[in-house]
Structures are given as structure tokens and as C-alpha cells.
Design an enzyme around this catalytic site. Structure first.
Site, PDB file in Angstrom:
ATOM      1  N   ASP A   1      -7.631   6.135  -2.505  1.00  0.00           N
ATOM      2  CA  ASP A   1      -6.817   5.219  -1.947  1.00  0.00           C
ATOM      3  C   ASP A   1      -6.469   4.336  -3.118  1.00  0.00           C
ATOM      4  O   ASP A   1      -7.381   3.342  -3.670  1.00  0.00           O
ATOM      5  CB  ASP A   1      -7.494   4.177  -1.010  1.00  0.00           C
ATOM      6  CG  ASP A   1      -6.808   3.126  -0.545  1.00  0.00           C
ATOM      7  OD1 ASP A   1      -5.615   3.119  -0.831  1.00  0.00           O
ATOM      8  OD2 ASP A   1      -7.253   2.199   0.545  1.00  0.00           O
TER       9      ASP A   1
ATOM     10  N   CYS B   1       0.606  -1.140  -0.224  1.00  0.00           N
ATOM     11  CA  CYS B   1       0.076   0.196  -0.035  1.00  0.00           C
ATOM     12  C   CYS B   1       0.821   1.326   0.017  1.00  0.00           C
ATOM     13  O   CYS B   1       0.575   2.366  -0.773  1.00  0.00           O
ATOM     14  CB  CYS B   1      -0.741   0.063   1.332  1.00  0.00           C
ATOM     15  SG  CYS B   1       0.023  -0.087   2.862  1.00  0.00           S
TER      16      CYS B   1
ATOM     17  N   HIS C   1      -1.999   0.783   7.132  1.00  0.00           N
ATOM     18  CA  HIS C   1      -2.176   1.119   5.915  1.00  0.00           C
ATOM     19  C   HIS C   1      -1.779   2.317   5.408  1.00  0.00           C
ATOM     20  O   HIS C   1      -1.651   3.149   6.492  1.00  0.00           O
ATOM     21  CB  HIS C   1      -3.901   0.832   5.667  1.00  0.00           C
ATOM     22  CG  HIS C   1      -4.127   1.009   4.132  1.00  0.00           C
ATOM     23  ND1 HIS C   1      -3.758   0.134   3.065  1.00  0.00           N
ATOM     24  CD2 HIS C   1      -5.181   1.536   3.394  1.00  0.00           C
ATOM     25  CE1 HIS C   1      -4.242   0.229   1.900  1.00  0.00           C
ATOM     26  NE2 HIS C   1      -5.175   1.256   2.127  1.00  0.00           N
TER      27      HIS C   1
END
Lengths: 655, 310, 326
Positions: free
Chosen positions: A472, A414, A456
């Protein structure tokens, strides 16, 4: 003064004392540097095994010398002998040395008091259920040793142990009552020196590609969440943590350097969040992470007392979270921000010059599009270029790391995507920054667990009309990471056990255990002023000076203490005598004011009574005969006859 | 109680009456002496000379139908004089054992503290083992076998006090004491004791005595009484005034004697009276005062009255 | 310091009178009741209190939730200990038996019976008589009794009452001291102190009316005893003495010949206590040599005899001669 206090204590008693001391020191030893812990444990072992002879042969000032030695050792480790760490360490070390000069009961008593203190201070190192249980056990051991030595080892071990455990059990109701009712203070009595120890978890200092990937292996709990009414969908559970603006080509850092808490305020204006849609109220029980920033669901619309919203839209506490902390918050899932700091927006466009030319060129090609289309173009490009989501991406080594990632390997986690996407948006002329935190949660009964592995990173971009909005990029690469948690998005062997989707029953068991831990954290460790107020309100107490409070306190204490005292008095009663004796007692009372001496036999008493009351002679003789038969002759018929005979006999003197 | 044992009890009461005719005014002591015999215990008579110890022992033996022998213990009495010797007999060309006076059923060991410790211990060994071993040859003593030892309580030159361990072998210690004035007058007016003694007739046989002893074993002893006996025993052990408390042997003796006492009163169970009757005689000589080294039945009695009856 | 000492000595009589009123002499078996049982923390117990306060302050300061709990647990444990310390003495029964008489200056051992009716044992019961240096300490098992000989120094002949007792215990942990005062009705008889080096026994005795008891020459030989000062030379058994390296005296047993009258009035000219001491010494001598003796006091006479009972009667009369302690 009394000679008993100067009584010498036997060698076996000293060994028990040493054993109890070891138990009460053990949790403290675990916290020391290894070399210090080992040397103190060695000293303890040697001192416990010293025989009386060897003790007598030691030089007179040996305990002073040894005391100085351990003081130097502790100073070496902590550079101080006061404060939380140093103070506890020196207290423990000197308790161990005290064993050397312990000879008489008085010395033992002094040491025992220190051991009680050490058992309690172990809770400074943590307040988990097992740590609480350990504190109870070590208190029990100290109490056992104290009783054994005090009584001169006259009790068998089992009975002593039973009696010591009983004392602790009897103490618990009082402890619970006072624990609930004792007024809590909103703030410490004096400032606690910052106590920072290396802790795993998110870093507020910087974010480098790979730093979150490493946390995936850590299945420890970051925090637990209870939603008041309902929980938002898992895909929307973005737990907002540190925000980074500055990018140097390798890592992301917060603007204005390391002192993030105060300096973040230099952006002057604090933006305002205008929430839209449903309001989710919830409470977070945060594990101590030794930072002042808190975690909150995107976007927080209610800020708890003792905390502020920073201009990075981050909630920052007034204090470092060094103990478990419970926070009440609420959030709305859609929002817009107004009143954003122009300086901050400018800063969110800065890129290091002459790095990553290929990426920059790609992004520039979208610069002519309206802002929302630039974002869509960027996401589309990622979606269509065969990127994959993996825990073990190839290591980036070149100077142009974003280029290397976007055009060469195309495998990342991520933070790679968040970092690259923010870079491209900035290159395309859209203010963008990286936000770290946690995404998702695991439901367990009525609350949710967020683990370190849920860490994250995502991107935020700024639109002129809506302010800061979340984008995202990971969602594009691996939608299941966001909608179903990390367990389904990655090959499960790379994940820690709790995050996997297989082995359901074992995971269930551990989740059950976590319910207990959560309750413990909520009601025991997190029992603070706020909780106390809530609970007391339910009991009808508004104020510590109110009569209701005093009623509860005094009533509770009286009920507990009274029932113990009554029980004790009951236990002090002599056991009920057998039936024949009881009836014979009644007979003696009828002959009052005569009384039978304890060593007088029934017949001797009867003879005396017959002389005193000749008119009752027949009764007395018959009753005595029946009594002897009933009591000593095992004659079953004699007992009812005795009862009848005593009932029929008139009183010697009419009142 | 079976008719058989009732008859036996009657005979024993007749024997007791006869004894009381000879030793006047000492009924309690006579009862204790009978209890001692029935409980298979040996007796220690402590008194000044001339109060009728020998007469009593002789009478006791006669009425119970037992053989009797008296040995005056002196400092030159040798163990062989008591136990017997093996003599070579030419006619048989072998050693033959000539039994000593100990081979009897009731032995009166007069002034036992005048004999040397060697002779004393020879007697006490025989008492404990019911047999005599000389030159490797073991000869069983007759059954029943009782020793009634006397000693002059006042410490005198030329005596050897019995050690505590030996004292423990005597179940009861009795005192006759001077007869009271009335009894003494009757004694002075009456015919001589010797004549009365010779007029005594045995009331029961040795076999019957043994039957009585078996009967006594059936007497009930309830839990509270065991508690009482244990309380008494532990009281003697805890009292710091004594150099040592009562032994388990003494406690067993107390139980036996209590049963005998109950039997003699035709009761089927022991009651605290029995314990209180026997305890001073049983404990008196065993409890040695730490301070003075004396023993004193009065202190035993005092101690008894400080223990509650459970 | 002198100030406080003076203040203390000023209050002491009032305090003692108060205690005597509150704890009157009781006879027979006395049970310790809760109205008269006191309890206070010891120094050690106060130290434990300091640990509690330290824990509480620490918990407040570090906002240590479990620290609060632990501190209050210490308080609860202290309470459990307090109850146990109290129950350790509550209901204990004491009685005092009759002590063995002693000679003045020796320790009287008062036989105390401590009866524990409850099932739990009682630990470390400490008993001290007022103004006595020595104390006695004992454990009493459950449903059992314990005998204790409490030493009390006797100073004066006569009757010695058992001083008021302080019964205390700090068991089981030593955090609290629980105590009570108890006045039991034990009384000891204290014989006069025997004169250390008395003159020899008078050869003959005389009653106050002048009737002489003549010693006759024809006695039966009764035994030997060691030489004592004042023995006649012709009584020495030379042959036996030569054998034993001790000078032995022939003892004669003759009811009249050896009879000795010890007469208080014959010792005229000496103070009363000295006379009593000497008579005591003579009685002991006569008893040990088995010589029957009689005692004549102005108000009482004991005809000549021997033995334990006679000895006790004579010595009691001397002990209770007017003018002694009561």
C-alpha cells in the site's frame, strides 16, 4: 346482494379514503420519475377533492379513459407494465384512478384492499426501520378509513383511531411468531429480473484517479462487520473489492472487459490461498450495491456457500446483492498464493507503450534489484520526494498522467498512488495490479461500521515464492490514514461529519442510533434461512417437520390467540353490579324458582314472593326495605344489615 | 323528616281521604292528582262527560285551601273572557283592569279542546309564564296556580285538538273513568256530591302547600334511579312507533313527581315504584303514535315494562 | 342451475327442521351464547386473504424479510377483527314485547329490546325475520339498550308468532359475518281485515233470542259527525251542512236509542271470514261515530259499550274466532 354493500359513501368518507390512499401511495411516488410522480399526485389531489355533484356530472367512461392515460404514462416511464417497478407503478396508478369510480361501499372495499397491498409493497423500496414504521402507519390509516366508512362514521375520531391502532398492536404478536417460525426458502421462487439502479459505491468496471476521492464525501454505510472473537488491528483491515489488471494510461479496468463475473474465470486456474497466522471469523452485513462481488477481509480463507473465489482472489456471489445481505467469512492476515494463472501474471506486466516515459525510466533503474528490493526502492522514492496526501489534488490533464503526478504535482489521493505505484512496478518488471475496496472501520459497541468514505485503493505485486502480496503506497505517504483511519490523515473540513475527529458527543449519538440499525439489519432484514436455522436450533428445533417445530408453532399460536380471546370475553362481561344489587340477586336466587323480571320493581317482586311463600313474608319484607334503603337511600348502615338478613333467610325450597 | 313536615303530611293524607270520600274507588287517580299539584304541575283530565271531573277539581281545590274557578270552554270563548279586560272608567279617568276568571289558584278549564287555538294558547301562555299581559300591562297570577283542564278524548266535529307542544305543558294526564259497580251503587244511595262538596273543609293553606313543596325538594334521588329515568326517556326517543320521544321538560317533571310521590309515602328517597306509578300518566299524552296519530297510555305502560330497572 | 335449485329445495325442509331443533323458541330475555354463534369470512374478507397471500408470495420471491412480517401482520389484524366481530354479538340480549294489534294485511311491528350489558358499543346489528323482505339494523351504545320495531307482514287474522330471527353483523370491518338464529316467543294479535266498503250499520240490533232493542225518538243532541252511507235523511243537520260544505249528521246520545247490536248470526249466508271482516268494519264505524255497540258471537257476547278497551275486546274476539291462524 345485500343493499348495504351498495350503500353510497358520503363525500367526507371519500376524502378520508383519499387521504389514506395518499399515505399508502407516498413511498411509491418517491420512487417514480419526478414528472410521473407529480402527475399522479395531482390526479390524486383532484379526485379527492371532487364533490358528489362533480362526480355525478362526469361522463360515464371517464375512469376508463383516465385509467388508459395513466397506463400510458407508466409505460412511458418503464417501457413495461409488469415486473417489480412497472407492476408496482401501474398498481398504484390504477388505485388512484379507482378513486374516481368509487361510489358505493363495494367500490370502497375493493380500493381498501388495494391500499393494504400498496402499504405492504412499499417495503420493496427499502427495509429501513423508518420504512417499516411508515408501512405500519399507512396500514393504520387504511384500517382507520376502512372502519370509519364501514361503521357509517358513527364513532368519534379518537375512539376509532384507538380501536384501529389496537387491532394492529394485537396483530403484532402473531406476526412475530409466524415471522420467526415460517420456513424461509434458500432461493427465490422464480428468477428476479436484474434490477440495477445507480448506486454510489465502488465501481467494478474501472478505476480512474479521482473516482475514490469522490466517495470520501459519502458517509453512508457500506457494510457492517461483527468479528466472532477478536478484531484484527485497524491497520490490517483491508476489505478486498474489485481488482483491475488493464491500464490504458488513464483508467484501470478488469481484464476481459465489462462482464467481469464470468469472464474473470477465463484465467482458468483459480489460485489457492494458503493462510498463515491467526484466523479471524466474522460476518458482514452488506448494504445492497447491485453488484455480485462481495467484500472480504484480506485474505479470505473461508468462502461462504452461494459464492466463489474468483481467480482475482475476489469473492463473487451467485446473485446480485439487491437486498441487504449477511455473509459469514473468515480471514488470515498473512498468506501466500500458489497455483496462480501464468496468463494472469503475464497480463499484469503489460503497459501502454510510449506513455509516461519519465516514470518508466525511473522504474527501469530499479529493474536490476531483486523483486522485494524493487518494491522497497519504489516506496523509498515516494517517501523521499515530498509527496502529500490530499483530497483535492490538482487535476491531471496531460497525456502522460503518471509522469504529471509523480514529477509535477506530487499531490494525490490513494488511487493516484496505487495507480502510479502499480505502473512503476510493472515498468520495473514486477507483476502488479490495483485492488480497490475499503480500509479501516469504526468500532461501535460490538461491531464495526465501514462507510463509503473508507473506500481505498492499493497495489498488489506478485512474487514467485509468495504469490500475490499487498503493497500500500499510501501508507508511505500518510501512515495515519492506514493506522488511525481517514479522519486524522486529512484536514477535517474536507471530510464528512462522521469521519471527523471533533464533535465527539454528536458522533456518539449517531453511533448509538447505528447500533439499533445494525441490530435491525441483523435480526429483521437479514433474517434468512441461515439465521432461522440458528435460532430454531437454540429452541430445539432441527427440522420443519419435527414435532418440536409444531409444538412451538401451535403452542405459540394457541397462547397468543387464547389470551386475546380470554381478554375479549372478559371485556364482554357486563360490569360488576353494585354491592346492594349483588346481595339482592342472592336473595332472589334463594327464592328460586321465582325470578324477578328486569322491569319489575323490588316491591312488586316482594309482594309476589310473599304471596308465594307466606312463611317467608317477614324476611322478604325486611330484606326489601333494607335493599331500598341501601340502594336508593344511601344509607351506609343498611348494606351490612341487608347482607346479614339475606344470609339468615332460609331457602324457599330445600333442594 | 321533621315533625313539622310530618304534620303537613298527615294533613295531606286527611285531605286525600276526604277526596276519596267524594270520588269513590279512584284512590290511585286521586294520589296522582295530589302528586301533580305537589310537583307544581298542571293536570289534563281526559274523560267522557259526567264522571265527576268538575267535582274532583273543585274538591281538590277546597281541601287544599285554594281558590277555585271553573270556565267552560266553547268555540266562542275569547281570550279576554278568560284573562280579563281593561275598561275605561270614567270616575277614575283611567283604564282599569278587570281580571278574568283565570285569576284564581285552581282553574278548571272544562273541555279545553272546544275552544279555538287562540284561546287555548292564551291559557297555555299564562300557564307557562305565571302571568297575564294585556294592553302592555302585566299582571301576575296568584301563587300557587294550577290548571286542571279536561277534554273529551273522542274526536268530534267542532273541536280543536291540543298540539303536541301544548300537551307537553301538562305534567300528568289522568282518566277517571266510570266508577266501578260498587262505587256507583254507593253514589246512587248516598247524598248528592254537591252536598258533600259544601261540607268539605280546607285541610291546609296555600302557604303550607308551598312549604310541602319545598320539603319535597329535599327527597333523595340516587344514581341508579337517574339511570332508570334516563333509560325510560331514551326508550321513548328510540322507539320508532312514536313520532317523537319525551322532552327534557317531561324528564324534569318526572323527577319532581317522583319526589312528590316518595314524600307522600313518607319516604326520604325515590324508589323505582314511584317512577312506575307516574310514568304512564306522564308519558301517555306525550307519546303520539306515528301510524294513527293517537296517544295511548297503555302503550306508554307497555314501553315502561320493556325497560330494565338498572 | 335447475339441478342445484332442485337440490336446494330438497334439502331446505331438513335444514329448517335442523335449525328449529337447534334454536328452539325461548321466552323472556335471551342472551346470545357462543355455542350458537357462527362466523365466516365474507367475500371482502376473502379478498383480504388474497392480499395476504400476495404479500407472502412476494416476500418469498423477493426474499423480503419485512414482507413476511407485513404479511403476517395482516393475518394478525384479521384475527383481531375476527374476535371483534364475534364479540360484537356475543352476550347481546334480546327480548320481544307485545306488539300493537294490527288488521290483517298490515305490518306488525314487533317491539324488540336489545340490551347491551358490556361497556363497548355494538355496531350494525342486523335483525331479519325469516321469509321477510325487510330487516332492521341498529347500533347499541355501551351499557344501554335499544328498541327496535321489526316489521313482519301479517297475512291472516289470528295470532302471528314472531318468525325465527337471524341476527347478524359484519362490523367493525366487514371481513367476517357473524350470525345466530334466535326464536323469540313474541306473538301478535291480528284483527280481521275490515271490509273495504261495508254496507251501512244495521239500524237496530237484535239478540239471537229475538229481544228487540227499540230506538226511541227522543234523544239528546250530542254533536255532529260526517255523513256516512246508510244514515237516515231526517238525521241530516241541514243548516250546519250548508255552512261547512260537508253533509253533517246530528248525533244523538241516548243509552238505548243508539245502542247497536252487531250479530254474527244475522249475517247468515256469508262465508265466515267475510262476516268477520264486515263485523270488524262495523265496529270501527260505530266506534268512530261514538255509537255504543255490542257484539254477539255464537260463543261470546259483549254488551254494548264504547271506548278503547271495549273496541279491543271485540276485535280480539273476532281475531281469535275459530278458524284463524294460531
Amino acid at each position: 346482494m345485500t343493499p348495504s354493500r351498495l350503500r353510497l359513501v358520503s363525500a367526507s368518507d371519500l376524502q378520508w379514503l383519499g387521504g389514506a390512499l395518499a399515505l399508502s401511495c407516498f413511498p411509491h411516488l418517491l420512487e417514480q420519475p419526478l414528472w410521473l410522480a407529480l402527475s399522479l399526485a395531482a390526479i390524486l389531489l383532484v379526485l379527492t377533492r371532487l364533490s358528489a355533484d362533480q362526480r355525478a356530472r362526469l361522463p360515464r367512461y371517464s375512469h376508463l379513459i383516465l385509467g388508459a392515460v395513466v397506463a400510458v404514462l407508466v409505460f412511458q416511464a418503464y417501457q413495461t407494465l409488469v415486473g417489480r417497478e412497472g407492476g408496482v407503478a401501474i398498481l398504484m396508478a390504477l388505485s388512484i384512478v379507482k378513486l374516481l369510480e368509487t361510489r358505493t361501499l363495494r367500490d370502497v372495499r375493493g380500493l381498501l384492499l388495494l391500499m393494504f397491498l400498496l402499504s405492504g409493497l412499499a417495503l420493496l423500496h427499502g427495509q429501513a426501520p423508518w420504512q417499516a414504521a411508515y408501512a405500519l402507519i399507512s396500514t393504520l390509516a387504511v384500517l382507520y378509513a376502512a372502519q370509519r366508512i364501514e361503521l357509517g362514521n358513527t364513532l368519534p375520531m379518537g375512539i376509532n383511531l384507538k380501536s384501529s391502532s389496537r387491532m394492529i398492536l394485537e396483530g403484532i404478536p402473531i406476526a412475530i411468531l409466524l415471522f420467526v417460525l415460517f420456513p424461509r426458502l434458500p432461493a427465490p421462487l422464480w428468477a428476479i429480473p436484474d434490477h440495477s439502479s445507480a448506486k454510489t459505491g465502488l465501481s467494478g468496471d474501472q478505476m480512474t484517479p479521482g473516482s475514490i476521492g469522490n466517495m470520501i464525501q459519502d458517509e453512508s454505510v457500506a457494510f457492517r462487520v461483527s468479528f466472532k472473537d477478536k478484531a484484527p488491528p485497524q491497520a490490517n483491515m483491508y476489505w478486498r473489492g474489485p481488482v483491475f489488471e488493464d491500464f490504458d494510461g488513464i483508467s484501470w479496468q478488469p481484464a476481459y472487459g465489462q462482464n467481469r463475473d464470468q469472464n474473470a474465470l477465463r484465467f482458468q486456474a483459480v489460485p489457492k490461498i494458503i493462510g498463515e497466522g491467526e484466523v479471524y471469523s466474522y460476518s458482514i452485513t452488506l448494504e445492497p450495491h447491485q453488484q455480485s462481488w462481495l467484500l472480504a477481509l484480506d485474505m479470505p480463507t473461508h468462502i461462504p456457500a452461494n459464492a466463489n473465489l474468483s481467480n482475482r482472489l475476489q469473492i463473487v456471489s451467485n446473485q446480485v446483492v439487491s437486498e441487504k445481505k449477511r455473509i459469514e467469512l473468515s480471514a488470515q492476515l498473512s498468506w501466500r498464493t500458489v497455483n496462480d494463472s501464468p496468463r494472469q501474471i503475464e497480463r499484469s506486466l503489460i503497459l501502454p507503450a510510449d506513455l509516461n516515459p519519465k516514470s518508466r525510466a525511473l522504474a527501469l533503474s530499479w529493474a536490476h534489484l531483486p523483486p522485494r528490493d524493487r518494491v522497497a526502492a519504489g516506496l523509498n522514492w515516494l517517501r523521499n520526494n515530498d509527496f502529500s496526501y490530499t483530497l483535492s489534488p490538482p487535476v491531471l490533464t496531460s497525456r502522460h498522467r503518471i509522469d504529471e503526478f509523480l514529477f509535477t504535482h506530487r499531490q494525490g489521493f490513494c488511487e493516484h498512488y496505487a495507480s502510479a505505484f502499480a505502473f512503476m512496478m510493472r515498468a520495473a518488471g514486477l507483476p502488479a495490479r490495483v485492488v480497490t475496496g475499503y480500509q479501516g472501520a469504526q468500532q461501535n459497541a460490538d461491531y464495526w461500521i465501514v462507510r463509503q468514505a473508507d473506500a481505498h485503493a492499493w497495489t498488489e505485486v506478485w512474487y514467485a515464492d509468495q504469490g500475490w502480496q499487498r503493497v500500500d503506497p499510501t501508507f508511505v505517504i500518510s501512515p495515519s490514514r492506514i493506522t488511525a483511519g481517514i479522519g486524522l490523515s486529512i484536514d477535517s473540513t474536507e471530510l464528512p461529519f462522521m469521519m471527523r475527529q471533533d464533535n465527539a458527543w454528536l458522533r456518539n449519538l449517531r453511533l448509538k442510533a447505528d447500533i439499533l440499525v445494525h441490530g435491525w439489519n441483523q435480526w429483521v432484514v437479514g433474517y434468512d434461512q441461515k439465521r432461522q436455522n440458528e435460532l430454531l436450533k437454540k429452541l430445539g428445533i432441527d427440522d420443519f417437520l419435527s414435532s418440536a417445530f409444531l409444538l412451538w408453532l401451535i403452542g405459540g399460536l394457541l397462547a397468543i390467540l387464547g389470551s386475546f380471546a380470554a381478554w375479549l370475553l372478559y371485556k364482554s362481561q357486563p360490569p360488576r353490579p353494585d354491592a346492594a344489587s349483588r346481595i339482592f340477586r342472592r336473595f332472589i336466587r334463594k327464592l328460586a324458582p321465582m325470578d324477578k323480571a328486569a322491569s319489575e320493581t323490588a316491591q312488586a317482586f316482594a309482594a309476589r314472593a310473599q304471596a308465594q311463600y307466606p312463611h317467608l313474608a317477614k324476611h322478604i319484607e325486611a330484606i326489601t326495605h333494607l335493599y331500598l334503603n341501601a340502594r336508593y337511600g344511601n344509607d351506609p348502615a343498611a348494606l351490612p344489615a341487608l347482607e346479614q338478613a339475606v344470609r339468615q333467610m332460609p331457602r324457599a325450597r330445600q333442594p | 323528616m321533621t315533625p313539622q313536615s310530618r304534620e303537613m303530611l298527615q294533613r295531606l293524607h286527611q285531605a286525600e281521604q276526604q277526596l276519596n270520600q267524594i270520588i269513590l274507588g279512584k284512590a290511585a287517580t286521586m294520589r296522582l292528582a295530589l302528586i301533580g299539584i305537589l310537583a307544581r304541575g298542571h293536570l289534563l283530565l281526559e274523560d267522557v262527560p259526567g264522571v265527576g271531573k268538575t267535582t274532583m277539581a273543585h274538591a281538590l281545590a277546597t281541601v287544599l285551601g285554594l281558590r277555585f274557578a271553573r270556565v267552560q270552554f266553547t268555540s266562542d270563548l275569547l281570550p279576554a273572557d278568560l284573562l280579563g279586560v281593561s275598561v275605561y272608567e270614567r270616575s277614575m279617568e283611567a283604564f282599569r283592569f278587570h281580571p278574568g276568571p283565570i285569576f284564581t289558584q285552581v282553574l278548571l278549564a272544562d273541555e279545553i279542546n272546544r275552544a279555538t287555538p287562540k284561546t287555548q294558547s292564551a291559557l297555555l301562555e299564562a300557564m307557562a309564564e305565571q302571568q297575564v299581559t294585556i294592553d302592555g300591562e302585566t299582571n301576575a297570577l296568584p301563587t300557587p296556580f294550577f290548571v286542571i283542564a279536561t277534554q273529551n278524548p273522542q274526536a268530534q266535529i267542532g273541536t280543536f285538538a291540543l298540539p303536541e307542544s301544548q300537551l307537553d305543558r301538562f305534567l300528568l294526564r289522568l282518566e277517571l273513568g266510570y266508577p266501578d259497580a260498587k262505587a256507583e251503587r254507593a253514589l246512587l244511595q248516598g247524598i248528592s256530591r254537591q252536598d258533600v262538596l259544601s261540607g268539605l273543609s280546607p285541610m291546609l293553606s296555600a302557604e303550607q302547600l308551598q312549604e310541602a313543596q319545598q320539603d319535597i325538594a329535599q327527597i333523595k334521588l340516587a344514581e341508579p334511579l337517574l339511570d332508570y329515568i334516563q333509560a325510560l326517556i331514551s326508550a321513548t326517543r328510540e322507539d320508532q312507533r312514536f313520532s317523537c320521544g319525551l322532552s327534557t321538560r317531561a324528564a324534569l317533571g318526572l323527577v319532581q313527581a317522583c319526589k312528590a310521590s316518595a314524600w307522600l309515602e313518607a319516604r326520604s328517597m325515590v324508589i323505582p315504584e314511584d317512577v312506575q306509578r307516574i310514568f304512564p300518566a306522564l308519558a301517555g299524552h306525550r307519546l303520539i303514535l306515528r301510524q294513527s296519530g293517537r296517544s295511548d297510555p297503555h302503550i306508554a305502560e307497555q314501553l315502561m315494562y320493556s325497560v330494565a330497572i338498572p | 342451475m335447475p339441478m342445484t335449485a332442485a337440490l336446494l329445495s330438497f334439502w331446505r325442509p331438513y335444514w329448517q327442521r335442523f335449525l328449529a331443533r337447534r334454536h328452539p323458541v325461548e321466552s323472556g330475555k335471551v342472551r346470545i351464547r357462543h355455542q350458537r354463534l357462527y362466523i365466516l369470512p365474507t367475500l371482502y374478507g376473502l379478498g383480504f386473504g388474497m392480499i395476504f397471500i400476495t404479500m407472502l408470495v412476494g416476500a418469498l420471491n423477493y426474499q423480503l424479510s419485512l414482507g413476511f412480517f407485513f404479511a403476517f401482520l395482516l393475518l394478525g389484524v384479521a384475527h383481531a377483527i375476527l374476535l371483534r366481530t364475534y364479540a360484537n354479538l356475543l352476550g347481546l340480549q334480546l327480548s320481544c314485547g307485545t306488539p300493537i294489534p294490527v288488521f290483517a294485511g298490515e305490518n306488525v311491528y314487533f317491539p324488540l329490546t336489545l340490551l347491551n350489558e358490556k361497556r363497548q358499543p355494538r355496531f350494525g346489528v342486523n335483525i331479519q325475520a325469516r321469509q321477510q323482505a325487510e330487516s332492521a339494523s341498529t347500533h347499541i351504545p355501551g351499557q344501554d339498550h335499544q328498541l327496535l320495531a321489526l316489521p313482519v307482514k301479517s297475512r291472516q287474522r289470528g295470532l302471528l308468532a314472531l318468525p325465527r330471527l337471524t341476527i347478524s353483523s359484519t362490523m367493525p370491518l366487514g371481513f367476517f359475518r357473524c350470525w345466530t338464529y334466535l326464536a323469540l316467543d313474541g306473538v301478535a294479535l291480528v284483527y280481521p281485515q275490515p271490509e273495504p266498503d261495508p254496507p251501512p250499520l244495521p239500524d237496530h240490533g237484535a239478540l239471537s233470542d229475538g229481544k228487540k232493542m227499540q230506538a226511541s225518538g227522543n234523544e239528546d243532541f250530542a254533536g255532529l259527525r260526517e255523513f256516512q252511507r246508510g244514515d237516515a235523511l231526517h238525521d241530516i243537520a241541514w243548516k250546519q251542512s250548508a255552512r261547512t260544505e260537508q253533509i253533517l249528521i246530528r248525533q244523538h246520545q241516548s243509552p238505548i236509542g243508539a245502542t247497536l247490536w252487531l250479530n254474527f248470526d244475522e249475517l247468515a249466508g256469508l262465508p265466515v271470514e267475510v262476516r268477520l271482516s264486515r263485523l270488524t268494519a262495523w265496529i270501527l264505524q260505530a266506534e268512530s261515530t261514538q255509537r255504543p255497540y255490542g257484539l254477539a258471537l255464537p260463543a261470546q257476547q259483549f254488551p254494548p259499550a264504547l271506548g278503547h278497551d271495549h273496541l279491543h275486546r271485540c276485535l280480539s274476539a273476532l281475531a281469535q274466532y275459530p278458524g284463524g291462524a294460531t
